[in-house]
Design a protein around this motif. Sequence first.
Motif, mmCIF file in Angstrom:
data_model
loop_
_atom_site.group_PDB
_atom_site.id
_atom_site.type_symbol
_atom_site.label_atom_id
_atom_site.label_comp_id
_atom_site.label_asym_id
_atom_site.label_seq_id
_atom_site.Cartn_x
_atom_site.Cartn_y
_atom_site.Cartn_z
ATOM 1 N N GLN A 1 10.820 5.299 5.457
ATOM 2 C CA GLN A 1 11.030 6.198 4.114
ATOM 3 C C GLN A 1 12.585 6.182 3.494
ATOM 4 O O GLN A 1 12.486 6.412 2.153
ATOM 5 N N GLU B 1 0.805 -1.257 0.011
ATOM 6 C CA GLU B 1 0.073 0.145 0.115
ATOM 7 C C GLU B 1 0.827 1.288 0.136
ATOM 8 O O GLU B 1 1.883 1.252 0.820
ATOM 9 N N ASN C 1 4.342 7.252 1.739
ATOM 10 C CA ASN C 1 4.500 6.259 2.678
ATOM 11 C C ASN C 1 3.938 4.757 2.121
ATOM 12 O O ASN C 1 2.825 4.794 1.688
ATOM 13 N N ARG D 1 1.243 -5.788 9.660
ATOM 14 C CA ARG D 1 1.234 -4.569 8.802
ATOM 15 C C ARG D 1 2.721 -3.641 9.079
ATOM 16 O O ARG D 1 2.954 -3.475 10.419
ATOM 17 N N ASP E 1 0.633 5.416 -0.063
ATOM 18 C CA ASP E 1 -0.415 6.795 0.345
ATOM 19 C C ASP E 1 0.054 7.817 -0.572
ATOM 20 O O ASP E 1 1.141 7.689 -1.362
ATOM 21 N N ASP E 2 -0.671 8.767 -0.516
ATOM 22 C CA ASP E 2 -0.329 9.952 -1.325
ATOM 23 C C ASP E 2 0.836 10.906 -0.724
ATOM 24 O O ASP E 2 1.314 11.663 -1.510
ATOM 25 N N THR E 3 1.128 10.396 0.226
ATOM 26 C CA THR E 3 2.532 11.119 0.628
ATOM 27 C C THR E 3 3.750 10.079 0.671
ATOM 28 O O THR E 3 4.731 10.640 1.262
ATOM 29 N N SER F 1 4.945 -0.565 8.412
ATOM 30 C CA SER F 1 4.806 0.650 7.996
ATOM 31 C C SER F 1 6.476 1.043 7.600
ATOM 32 O O SER F 1 7.220 0.909 8.554
ATOM 33 N N MET F 2 6.700 1.143 6.493
ATOM 34 C CA MET F 2 8.253 1.255 5.997
ATOM 35 C C MET F 2 8.849 2.576 6.474
ATOM 36 O O MET F 2 8.185 3.520 6.315
#
Lengths: 184, 146
Positions: B103, B77, B83, B98, B79-81, B100-101
Amino acid sequence: MKKTLLLLTISFVLGSTLIAQEKYFTKSGKINFTSKASLENIEALNKSVTAVLDTKSGNLQFAVLMKGFEFEKALMQEHFNENYLESHKYPKAEFKGAVVNNGEINYAKDGTYKANVKGQLTIHGQTKPVETEGKIQVKNGKILADAVFGIALADYNVEIPKLVKDNIAKIVNIEVDCTLDPLK
Amino acid sequence: MKKKKIILMIIAAALLFGGWYAYSEYNRKVKDLSKVSADVHFKTVELVAQFEKDENAANALYLDKVIAVNGTLKAIEKDDTNNYSLVLGDENSMASVRCSMDQEHITKVEGLMTGANITVKGACTGFNADQLLGSDVILNRCVIQD
């Protein structure tokens, strides 16, 4: 014959997308908090917020894992978790409430709507009522929800030692920014 | 006289060291997990099972720990920023890990395909039990392990 089949297919595809989705959700919503005090500004961001909005009833829920807040400085993150919010004891913050003016929002039509949100916020094991005016934007089948509000640390029994009282604001600003997808 | 000088020098050195320590401690950044080895290794399903069985016990064991999980990549997944979140686990189950990578380490993410077997390392932030959306163990600041 071919034409009817094509028309049937088109109407079927259109029809299925037009059936209104009731629930929208995200698991990667963002909550940012800012503390502006005389000595320093502190900011932290959580990128794994779960949110569910039932567009029919207006019910709205958020779940946030406290350890997921990222700070620029490691020391702040450690103090936040270990001393102030006691995240090992209270790993989750939750909001349970509703969009009070849900009837005024047309989820089937793209546009930006005012959303008055009211509910119960639980942080650090303390539950308090909160109320704020946010914004709901319906766009290309998604819902963009955002809101800004302030909470008093004292309301949630978060004690700030005297030594750092000029480093941490008594009221911190919470900024919510979520893009919700239809739940299939 | 000489003794006094030495004592003064020691005090000055101590102050200097103290100042340097306080300054570096104040400015210390959160660790880049690509440079930290994992505290524990798990198959995604095993980690999920532990949280589903007893969330409090699993929290006590794994909150803040750097966990390396190995499993099937169910979804990527973005997102618009920009992420990225990678969803790992059993494809027939609603429950997942899940990730969350981080950046700073997303170049490796861009070449990934769902269905692949991968290992991801991240700091455990807890568990969201959810009947409707499917439960998740959340790892943060994740990096892909080779």
